[in-house]
Motif scaffolding. Structure first.
Motif, PDB file in Angstrom:
ATOM      1  N   GLY A 189      -2.830   6.426   3.320  1.00 19.42           N
ATOM      2  CA  GLY A 189      -1.588   5.829   2.850  1.00 19.42           C
ATOM      3  C   GLY A 189      -1.547   5.586   1.358  1.00 19.42           C
ATOM      4  N   LYS A 190      -2.626   5.954   0.649  1.00 21.02           N
ATOM      5  CA  LYS A 190      -2.660   5.696  -0.796  1.00 21.02           C
ATOM      6  C   LYS A 190      -1.777   6.663  -1.568  1.00 21.02           C
ATOM      7  CE  LYS A 190      -7.470   4.154  -0.369  1.00 21.02           C
ATOM      8  NZ  LYS A 190      -8.873   4.443  -0.712  1.00 21.02           N
ATOM      9  N   THR A 191      -1.699   7.903  -1.117  1.00 18.12           N
ATOM     10  CA  THR A 191      -0.915   8.907  -1.851  1.00 18.12           C
ATOM     11  C   THR A 191       0.418   9.209  -1.198  1.00 18.12           C
ATOM     12  OG1 THR A 191      -2.039  10.708  -0.661  1.00 18.12           O
ATOM     13  CG2 THR A 191      -3.002   9.988  -2.760  1.00 18.12           C
ATOM     14  N   LEU A 192       0.531   8.971   0.120  1.00 18.27           N
ATOM     15  CA  LEU A 192       1.798   9.267   0.795  1.00 18.27           C
ATOM     16  C   LEU A 192       1.970   8.402   2.039  1.00 18.27           C
ATOM     17  CD1 LEU A 192       4.353  11.040   1.307  1.00 18.27           C
ATOM     18  CD2 LEU A 192       2.880  12.553   2.660  1.00 18.27           C
ATOM     19  N   ILE A 193       3.179   7.845   2.162  1.00 20.96           N
ATOM     20  CA  ILE A 193       3.640   7.204   3.388  1.00 20.96           C
ATOM     21  C   ILE A 193       5.075   7.653   3.596  1.00 20.96           C
ATOM     22  CG2 ILE A 193       4.231   5.034   4.526  1.00 20.96           C
ATOM     23  CD1 ILE A 193       2.037   3.683   2.889  1.00 20.96           C
ATOM     24  N   ARG A 194       5.353   8.212   4.754  1.00 21.98           N
ATOM     25  CA  ARG A 194       6.722   8.668   5.041  1.00 21.98           C
ATOM     26  C   ARG A 194       7.117   8.165   6.427  1.00 21.98           C
ATOM     27  NH1 ARG A 194       6.143  13.885   4.898  1.00 21.98           N
ATOM     28  NH2 ARG A 194       6.705  14.128   2.707  1.00 21.98           N
ATOM     29  N   VAL A 195       8.240   7.479   6.519  1.00 23.00           N
ATOM     30  CA  VAL A 195       8.747   6.953   7.784  1.00 23.00           C
ATOM     31  C   VAL A 195      10.121   7.559   8.038  1.00 23.00           C
ATOM     32  CG1 VAL A 195       9.438   4.892   9.065  1.00 23.00           C
ATOM     33  CG2 VAL A 195       7.464   4.800   7.543  1.00 23.00           C
ATOM     34  N   THR A 196      10.244   8.250   9.184  1.00 26.25           N
ATOM     35  CA  THR A 196      11.485   8.917   9.556  1.00 26.25           C
ATOM     36  C   THR A 196      12.014   8.288  10.835  1.00 26.25           C
ATOM     37  OG1 THR A 196      10.653  10.991   8.615  1.00 26.25           O
ATOM     38  CG2 THR A 196      12.564  11.139  10.074  1.00 26.25           C
ATOM     39  N   VAL A 221       3.111  -6.625  -0.030  1.00 28.10           N
ATOM     40  CA  VAL A 221       2.395  -5.356   0.157  1.00 28.10           C
ATOM     41  C   VAL A 221       0.949  -5.568  -0.249  1.00 28.10           C
ATOM     42  CG1 VAL A 221       2.390  -2.901  -0.326  1.00 28.10           C
ATOM     43  CG2 VAL A 221       4.540  -4.169  -0.420  1.00 28.10           C
ATOM     44  N   GLU A 222       0.148  -5.922   0.711  1.00 24.14           N
ATOM     45  CA  GLU A 222      -1.262  -6.172   0.460  1.00 24.14           C
ATOM     46  C   GLU A 222      -2.073  -4.891   0.429  1.00 24.14           C
ATOM     47  OE1 GLU A 222      -4.973  -8.510   2.671  1.00 24.14           O
ATOM     48  OE2 GLU A 222      -2.927  -8.665   3.412  1.00 24.14           O
ATOM     49  N   ARG A 223      -1.674  -3.911   1.268  1.00 22.16           N
ATOM     50  CA  ARG A 223      -2.389  -2.650   1.410  1.00 22.16           C
ATOM     51  C   ARG A 223      -1.422  -1.644   2.008  1.00 22.16           C
ATOM     52  NH1 ARG A 223      -6.797  -4.184   5.989  1.00 22.16           N
ATOM     53  NH2 ARG A 223      -7.575  -2.128   5.362  1.00 22.16           N
ATOM     54  N   PRO A 224      -1.790  -0.377   2.129  1.00 20.43           N
ATOM     55  CA  PRO A 224      -0.864   0.610   2.710  1.00 20.43           C
ATOM     56  C   PRO A 224      -0.317   0.200   4.076  1.00 20.43           C
ATOM     57  CG  PRO A 224      -2.700   1.740   1.674  1.00 20.43           C
ATOM     58  CD  PRO A 224      -3.007   0.283   1.592  1.00 20.43           C
ATOM     59  N   ALA A 225      -1.152  -0.427   4.905  1.00 19.28           N
ATOM     60  CA  ALA A 225      -0.679  -0.849   6.226  1.00 19.28           C
ATOM     61  C   ALA A 225       0.473  -1.841   6.112  1.00 19.28           C
ATOM     62  CB  ALA A 225      -1.835  -1.466   7.015  1.00 19.28           C
ATOM     63  N   SER A 226       0.473  -2.670   5.071  1.00 21.28           N
ATOM     64  CA  SER A 226       1.570  -3.622   4.873  1.00 21.28           C
ATOM     65  C   SER A 226       2.874  -2.888   4.585  1.00 21.28           C
ATOM     66  CB  SER A 226       1.239  -4.576   3.729  1.00 21.28           C
ATOM     67  OG  SER A 226      -0.002  -5.211   3.926  1.00 21.28           O
ATOM     68  N   ALA A 227       2.785  -1.830   3.774  1.00 30.39           N
ATOM     69  CA  ALA A 227       3.977  -1.040   3.477  1.00 30.39           C
ATOM     70  C   ALA A 227       4.500  -0.353   4.735  1.00 30.39           C
ATOM     71  CB  ALA A 227       3.655   0.001   2.400  1.00 30.39           C
ATOM     72  N   VAL A 228       3.593   0.186   5.534  1.00 30.38           N
ATOM     73  CA  VAL A 228       3.997   0.831   6.788  1.00 30.38           C
ATOM     74  C   VAL A 228       4.684  -0.178   7.700  1.00 30.38           C
ATOM     75  CG1 VAL A 228       3.140   1.927   8.882  1.00 30.38           C
ATOM     76  CG2 VAL A 228       2.222   2.612   6.670  1.00 30.38           C
ATOM     77  N   ARG A 246      -4.741  -2.908  -8.611  1.00 25.63           N
ATOM     78  CA  ARG A 246      -4.715  -3.146  -7.162  1.00 25.63           C
ATOM     79  C   ARG A 246      -5.455  -2.054  -6.401  1.00 25.63           C
ATOM     80  NH1 ARG A 246      -0.483  -6.216  -5.229  1.00 25.63           N
ATOM     81  NH2 ARG A 246      -1.528  -5.956  -3.212  1.00 25.63           N
ATOM     82  N   LEU A 247      -5.474  -0.842  -6.949  1.00 18.74           N
ATOM     83  CA  LEU A 247      -6.148   0.264  -6.268  1.00 18.74           C
ATOM     84  C   LEU A 247      -7.636   0.005  -6.083  1.00 18.74           C
ATOM     85  CD1 LEU A 247      -4.427   3.343  -7.965  1.00 18.74           C
ATOM     86  CD2 LEU A 247      -4.225   2.659  -5.567  1.00 18.74           C
ATOM     87  N   LYS A 248      -8.237  -0.740  -7.021  1.00 14.62           N
ATOM     88  CA  LYS A 248      -9.678  -0.986  -6.953  1.00 14.62           C
ATOM     89  C   LYS A 248     -10.053  -1.857  -5.763  1.00 14.62           C
ATOM     90  CE  LYS A 248     -10.002  -0.769 -12.002  1.00 14.62           C
ATOM     91  NZ  LYS A 248     -10.369  -1.514 -13.244  1.00 14.62           N
ATOM     92  N   PHE A 249      -9.073  -2.580  -5.221  1.00 15.83           N
ATOM     93  CA  PHE A 249      -9.365  -3.494  -4.128  1.00 15.83           C
ATOM     94  C   PHE A 249      -9.071  -2.888  -2.759  1.00 15.83           C
ATOM     95  CE2 PHE A 249      -8.701  -6.148  -7.831  1.00 15.83           C
ATOM     96  CZ  PHE A 249      -9.738  -7.067  -7.732  1.00 15.83           C
ATOM     97  N   LEU A 250      -8.579  -1.644  -2.740  1.00 11.90           N
ATOM     98  CA  LEU A 250      -8.350  -0.979  -1.458  1.00 11.90           C
ATOM     99  C   LEU A 250      -9.670  -0.486  -0.890  1.00 11.90           C
ATOM    100  CD1 LEU A 250      -5.108   1.101  -2.119  1.00 11.90           C
ATOM    101  CD2 LEU A 250      -5.336  -1.165  -1.082  1.00 11.90           C
ATOM    102  N   ARG A 251      -9.730  -0.360   0.411  1.00 10.10           N
ATOM    103  CA  ARG A 251     -10.933   0.115   1.081  1.00 10.10           C
ATOM    104  C   ARG A 251     -10.891   1.635   1.203  1.00 10.10           C
ATOM    105  NH1 ARG A 251     -11.668  -3.532   6.331  1.00 10.10           N
ATOM    106  NH2 ARG A 251     -13.724  -2.507   6.287  1.00 10.10           N
ATOM    107  N   THR A 252     -11.829   2.204   1.933  1.00  6.03           N
ATOM    108  CA  THR A 252     -11.899   3.650   2.067  1.00  6.03           C
ATOM    109  C   THR A 252     -10.667   4.187   2.790  1.00  6.03           C
ATOM    110  OG1 THR A 252     -13.071   3.518   4.175  1.00  6.03           O
ATOM    111  CG2 THR A 252     -14.419   3.518   2.160  1.00  6.03           C
TER     112      THR A 252
END
Length: 611
Positions: A62-69, A32-39, A166-172
């Motif tokens: 994706g920093k506060t919520l990711i939901r996959v249905t 999990v490098e970034r939110p996109a990796s989790a998605v 890890r949060l400090k290395f995320l982009r906008t």
């Protein structure tokens, strides 16, 4: 270094067994490098579960919520705790790690996500009641009953809250959202029979749909073409060539765009191996190699290619995010891609991108005027012929500015009905552009660029038939290299000899250059070999020598072709058009620019307000 041993303490180091929570956080750093990796991991799980409808929701990038249905097979209540254990999976049994038919197989994604965020899994399998389990920062709760009709809902909140560094290395938020969109688009291309919905729910509420594609129907190529039109745009689909080739167990399908539909960077290159999106240097290099003769170095081809093979012929377990693969026979995969693409481009003949005509029409759009007062009917062919006869004498006074074709009236009627793809020449303007009439429009041809491509193709065919003449060096040039570089060059010695470069080992770590391509003239052998090695390191293959030789052929073709400013007779212009129709790749010049523009009659009439 200021410290002699910066990573070792003064005392004797002690080996410790890390706890499961630390192990999962370390694994999350790889997966999990970034939110996109989790998605990506969650959506791949949904596809592996046989889902036909997948909805992805995210908030704040994706920093506060990711939901996959999804509407997949679901997870039984008793299996939910096991699903959150490391290396627990339903996709393989562990007996054969090369025979993998699913996206996931390691069993690391869910426990890794649960170690760095707040993860909730709600699922209902057939024949079972719905159930839910929660894990926060690696601490797993008990399984609880839950209301759900079917499928699975995975909710990840506060990603990296357990590892705030890890949060400090995320982009906008915007950049992370774009990365999520790119992941979903790649997965949507891989599965055209699955519907995907991507929704941004930042700020609460139902949010807004960012991306949505429905499940396609029909056979694989029709479904893929429709899906690519939705994801990459109608222009790509209209200017793409269908690819379908097979060789020794490898099957390549997909669509590749015409050279005249190129991009300024490699953003429109999508490669898949057994349905898995990959970013592999071997495949990218093969794609670039297939187009290198048609595009300048600052232009990049657009393509969506799918390489399918027996899972035992490719190793997907060579990268933490499974974004790279390793083929048992890399040369076979590369050769298939290059040959299939070049065959498709050759079959395209003189075809050029429709975006060229669109840009031309856009440049010709008149200034907006008032409402049209009347509508003129389009004159018949006989009326247009009579008008041509009546007006032709009046054009004689402009002969110093532009040329025209002297054609008897009866010949005009005859040739207008002939259905040549590039039409029949009607005139020449500015002593450089041929105007031709087709059955349903007109064509404007750049005579110099078109003839340059025709001469270039003839020179290449002659070189392929007769080989490249080599010039023997009176005194062989000895080039000192490392042992590894020598070995890599000698592996290519047979191929380089085809292009006139003769090399052989000279003991130790040296190469003796005995012959160079005569067409290149005086050659700096050491610089040439180093450039070839650089290309080998970057792309695992080298077309440098061939590119240099064909660049010379291109310059010869340029000097030997019809020059701008030359007046051409009617039969010369028509002969050029017929030769373009019969010559592959004549739709673009040696640098990938179009050699002609086709304008449909309906578009021309629209410019004049006739429709």
């Amino acid at each position: 270094m200021s410290q002699p041993n910066p990573n070792i303490s003064d005392t004797q180091p002690i080996i410790r067994q890390l706890d499961d929570s630390a192990i999962n956080r370390i694994a999350a750093g790889e997966v999990v490098e970034r939110p996109a990796s989790a998605v990506k991991e969650l959506v791949e799980n949904a596809v592996d579960a046989g889902a036909k409808r997948i909805t992805i929701e995210y908030a704040d990038g994706g920093k506060t919520l990711i939901r996959v249905t999804d509407d997949g097979c679901g997870i039984a209540p008793d299996d939910l705790p096991l699903a959150l254990s490391r290396h627990a999976t339903s996709k393989i049994d562990g007996s054969d790690l090369l025979n993998i038919h699913t996206f996931g197989f390691r069993g690391e994604a869910l426990p890794s996500l649960g170690a760095v965020g707040r993860l909730t899994i709600t699922s209902r399998a057939a024949g079972h009641e719905g159930a839910e389990i929660t894990v926060n920062g690696g601490h797993t709760g008990a399984v609880k009953p839950a209301a759900l009709n079917g499928g699975t809902v995975v909710t990840l909140r506060d990603l990296f809250y357990a590892t705030p560094a890890r949060l400090k290395f995320l982009r906008t938020d915007r950049a992370e959202a774009q990365a999520i969109g790119d992941v979903i688009k790649r997965l949507a291309m891989a599965d055209p029979f699955v519907s995907f919905t991507l929704r941004d729910v930042s700020g609460g509420g139902e949010g807004r749909n960012v991306f949505r594609v429905g499940a396609e129907q029909g056979d694989l190529f029709d479904a893929l073409h429709g899906r690519l039109a939705q994801v990459l745009g109608r222009e790509f689909a209209d200017n793409a060539l269908q690819i379908d080739a097979e060789r020794e167990g490898l099957h390549l399908t997909g669509f590749a765009a015409l050279p005249t539909y190129s991009r300024g960077s490699a953003v429109a290159q999508y490669l898949f191996v057994n349905g898995r999106p990959v970013r592999d240097k071997l495949l990218v290099g093969a794609l670039r190699g297939a187009y290198f003769d048609f595009l300048s170095r600052d232009r990049h081809p657009a393509a969506a290619l799918f390489l399918d093979c027996d899972p035992t012929l490719v190793d997907v377990n060579v990268h933490p995010a499974k974004s790279e693969v390793r083929f048992r026979d890399p040369g076979l995969a590369r050769g298939l891609i290059v040959s299939a693409l070049r065959h498709a481009l050759a079959n395209a003949g003189h075809r050029a991108s429709t975006t060229v005509a669109g840009a031309t029409l856009g440049a010709m759009t008149p200034e907006p005027t008032g409402a049209r007062v009347y509508q003129m009917d389009r004159p018949s062919l006989g009326a247009r012929t009579a008008a041509f006869e009546a007006q032709a004498p009046g054009f004689a006074e402009t002969a110093g500015v532009w040329g025209r074709v002297e054609t008897p009236a009866e010949e005009v009627v005859q040739t207008a009905d002939e259905d040549f793809p590039l039409g029949t020449a009607r005139g020449q303007v500015h002593e450089n552009y041929i105007i031709a009439q087709t059955a349903n429009g007109m064509v404007i041809v750049d005579q110099h660029a078109a003839h340059e491509r025709l001469v270039y193709e003839k020179l290449k065919n002659q070189m392929a038939a007769n080989g490249v003449a080599a010039q023997a060096l009176l005194i062989p040039e000895i080039v000192e290299l490392s042992a590894g570089d020598c070995e890599r060059l000698l592996d290519l010695s047979v191929e380089m000899y085809r292009f006139g470069l003769g090399i052989e080992a000279f003991g130790g770590s040296a190469i003796a250059v005995r012959e160079t391509p005569a067409i290149l003239g005086e050659v700096n052998a050491r610089a040439l070999l180093l450039d070839i090695l650089d290309e080998l390191a970057d792309q695992n293959d080298s077309n440098l020598l061939q590119a240099k030789i064909e660049a010379i052929l291109s310059r010869i073709a340029c000097h030997g072709s019809i020059r701008s400013g030359r007046r051409m007779r009617g039969e010369e212009m028509n002969a050029l058009l017929r030769e373009m129709e019969a010559t592959p790749h004549s739709g673009q010049c040696n640098h990938g620019r179009p050699t002609y523009v086709e304008l449909k009659l309906a578009d021309i009439e629209r410019l004049f307000g006739r429709t």
